[in-house]
Design a protein around this motif. Structure first.
Motif, PDB file in Angstrom:
ATOM      1  N   PRO A 170      19.265  30.071 -12.104  1.00 27.55           N
ATOM      2  CA  PRO A 170      20.393  29.420 -11.417  1.00 27.55           C
ATOM      3  C   PRO A 170      21.161  28.469 -12.322  1.00 27.55           C
ATOM      4  O   PRO A 170      22.394  28.348 -12.192  1.00 27.55           O
ATOM      5  CB  PRO A 170      19.723  28.666 -10.250  1.00 27.55           C
ATOM      6  N   ALA A 171      20.464  27.809 -13.250  1.00 26.71           N
ATOM      7  CA  ALA A 171      21.165  26.913 -14.169  1.00 26.71           C
ATOM      8  C   ALA A 171      22.103  27.690 -15.074  1.00 26.71           C
ATOM      9  O   ALA A 171      23.248  27.275 -15.330  1.00 26.71           O
ATOM     10  CB  ALA A 171      20.151  26.131 -15.001  1.00 26.71           C
ATOM     11  N   ALA A 172      21.652  28.835 -15.565  1.00 28.43           N
ATOM     12  CA  ALA A 172      22.492  29.661 -16.438  1.00 28.43           C
ATOM     13  C   ALA A 172      23.731  30.139 -15.703  1.00 28.43           C
ATOM     14  O   ALA A 172      24.822  30.211 -16.289  1.00 28.43           O
ATOM     15  CB  ALA A 172      21.685  30.848 -16.956  1.00 28.43           C
ATOM     16  N   ARG A 173      23.603  30.481 -14.438  1.00 31.94           N
ATOM     17  CA  ARG A 173      24.768  30.942 -13.668  1.00 31.94           C
ATOM     18  C   ARG A 173      25.809  29.838 -13.498  1.00 31.94           C
ATOM     19  O   ARG A 173      27.004  30.109 -13.427  1.00 31.94           O
ATOM     20  CB  ARG A 173      24.319  31.459 -12.296  1.00 31.94           C
ATOM     21  N   LYS A 174      25.356  28.596 -13.417  1.00 40.65           N
ATOM     22  CA  LYS A 174      26.305  27.489 -13.329  1.00 40.65           C
ATOM     23  C   LYS A 174      27.083  27.341 -14.639  1.00 40.65           C
ATOM     24  O   LYS A 174      28.280  27.048 -14.636  1.00 40.65           O
ATOM     25  CB  LYS A 174      25.558  26.194 -13.025  1.00 40.65           C
ATOM     26  N   ALA A 175      26.400  27.559 -15.754  1.00 43.78           N
ATOM     27  CA  ALA A 175      27.041  27.411 -17.063  1.00 43.78           C
ATOM     28  C   ALA A 175      27.906  28.611 -17.416  1.00 43.78           C
ATOM     29  O   ALA A 175      28.935  28.465 -18.091  1.00 43.78           O
ATOM     30  CB  ALA A 175      25.979  27.200 -18.136  1.00 43.78           C
ATOM     31  N   VAL A 176      27.470  29.796 -16.985  1.00 43.67           N
ATOM     32  CA  VAL A 176      28.180  31.039 -17.317  1.00 43.67           C
ATOM     33  C   VAL A 176      28.419  31.796 -16.016  1.00 43.67           C
ATOM     34  O   VAL A 176      27.605  32.629 -15.594  1.00 43.67           O
ATOM     35  CB  VAL A 176      27.359  31.899 -18.306  1.00 43.67           C
ATOM     36  N   PRO A 177      29.538  31.542 -15.336  1.00 42.71           N
ATOM     37  CA  PRO A 177      29.784  32.121 -14.009  1.00 42.71           C
ATOM     38  C   PRO A 177      29.837  33.644 -13.977  1.00 42.71           C
ATOM     39  O   PRO A 177      29.655  34.244 -12.913  1.00 42.71           O
ATOM     40  CB  PRO A 177      31.140  31.514 -13.611  1.00 42.71           C
ATOM     41  N   GLU A 178      30.075  34.285 -15.134  1.00 45.15           N
ATOM     42  CA  GLU A 178      30.166  35.751 -15.121  1.00 45.15           C
ATOM     43  C   GLU A 178      28.800  36.431 -15.091  1.00 45.15           C
ATOM     44  O   GLU A 178      28.717  37.668 -15.127  1.00 45.15           O
ATOM     45  CB  GLU A 178      30.985  36.265 -16.298  1.00 45.15           C
TER      46      GLU A 178
END
Length: 411
Positions: free
Chosen positions: A188-196
């Motif tokens: 989930p943290a990665a999705r916040k940083a990289v929305p794609e």
């Protein structure tokens, strides 16, 4: 850096629990001296930035929260790929809040509809000191050994460092619950940083990371994350007690005695290195666990023909037993498909240990895939099985059934 398949020709095979790279002694990629190891690690090292410094308190966020992120262009990546480093909120093996670093690798081109499919990558042993984070290495420690092929295949890779590597606070080495949490909360943290990034993901891990991947499969039987599709555990570090019994033989692999003592001490703070180690293993403990990473530790024992002595009964102490119990695999239910891979000639995590764990899981009712690669040692198993890993992962994203090898594996 990642190709370190250590095969020491002794009367007794030195089997080690969790290395991202044990390697043949004649392998030119291995340091021939401690001075060379220092140079090799320095040449691959990247400076630590302020991103790796955790906030004074994590009370304002929850596990999985993004704390910081920064684009970074200093890695050796496939053409057109890019990287974003992240710091995120995770938890250790006792549920205490910690900050963990990771790097998100994004393939070249435009994300497909629904976002990039995601592989959560769990690396093998890189060391236990703070500077041993793969995200602080130009080749991300594994380089072309499985990692970059994942990016070329069109997967975004979320590669955790594990808490204490890169970040302050001490690395809980070969601690399955801690590394499992680091993997799960990185998504989930990665999705916040990289929305794609897309919503669906798998975990793939090697050695120490193979144990973590198995841990994720067990945890997902309780978490039921909607986007989770399965786990790949390559040469997973299972059967730690039986593996540790071989480490007292002379040779460069003896440094794992220091790593094991470090792991037990971090899991049970009352445990001291001297409760397990004596002789040269105890004398080298501080340097091996603080001054360098895998190459440094390996080179510290080059040419040593004196068997490191262990304190009798160390493996029967409550602290040692806690490590063996905590890192046991094959007993808990699995959430989703699991693909277990082993090398027939793996001298780091021997085939018998993986086979016994797979059989135990199957007898407990698990459904999994299991494949043994003839003639391959620890790192070649990761390297040569990469096409099969990617094919298995592609099938999960395509919604295909994984099948079940347990009827044969459980025999």
């Amino acid at each position: 850096m990642a190709h370190k398949n250590l095969l020491i020709c002794l009367t007794v095979v030195i089997s080690v629990a969790l290395t991202a790279g044990s390697a043949a002694a004649q392998d030119d990629g291995l340091p021939k001296s401690l001075a060379e190891a220092v140079k090799m690690e320095a040449a691959d090292a990247l400076p630590r930035t302020a991103l790796y410094d955790a906030p004074k308190s994590l009370a304002a966020s929850k596990p999985g929260a993004l704390l910081k992120h920064e684009a970074f262009d200093g890695y050796d990546l496939p053409k057109g790929a890019r990287a974003v480093r992240i710091l995120y909120h995770s938890q250790n093996d006792r549920g205490r809040d910690v900050a963990t670093s990771a790097v998100v690798l994004i393939p070249a081109g435009t994300a497909p509809a629904g976002g990039w499919p995601v592989i959560a990558w769990a690396h093998g042993t890189s060391g236990v000191a703070r500077q041993c984070a793969p995200s602080l290495m130009k080749d991300l420690y594994y380089g072309e050994e499985g990692l970059m092929p994942m990016v070329r295949a069109g997967y975004a890779v979320v590669a955790t460092d594990y808490h204490g590597l890169g970040t302050d606070g001490g690395h809980q080495y070969i601690d399955k619950p801690a590394q499992t949490n680091d993997v799960v909360f990185s998504i989930p943290a990665a999705r916040k940083a990289v929305p794609e990034l897309g919503a669906r993901w798998v975990v793939d891990g090697h050695s120490q990371g193979g144990l973590a991947a198995w841990g994720v499969a067990e945890l997902e039987a309780r978490r039921h994350d909607a986007g989770y599709l399965g786990a790949v555990a390559v040469a997973p570090g299972v059967g730690l007690k039986s593996l540790s019994q071989h480490l007292a033989d002379p040779g460069a692999a003896s440094f794992y005695l220091d790593y094991f003592a470090y792991a037990i001490g971090h899991m049970s703070p009352g445990f001291k290195p001297s409760d397990m180690l004596t002789g040269q293993a105890l004398a080298r403990y501080h340097d091996v666990t603080t001054k360098g990473c895998w190459d440094y530790a390996y080179a510290s024992y080059l040419g040593d023909t004196t068997p490191p002595k262990l304190k009798p009964g160390w493996d029967e102490t409550p602290a040692a037993k806690r490590l063996f119990t905590t890192d046991a695999a094959g007993e808990a239910p699995l959430g989703g498909p699991l693909f277990v891979i082993a090398g027939e000639q793996d001298h780091s995590v021997p085939l018998f240990a993986v086979r016994e764990t797979v059989a135990k899981a199957c007898k407990a009712g698990a459904t999994l895939n299991f494949r043994v690669y003839p003639g391959l040692d620890h790192d070649p198993t990761m390297d040569k099985s990469t096409p099969d890993q990617l094919a298995w992962i592609a099938d999960r994203f395509a919604g295909k059934a994984a099948g079940n090898d347990c009827p044969a594996a459980a025999k």
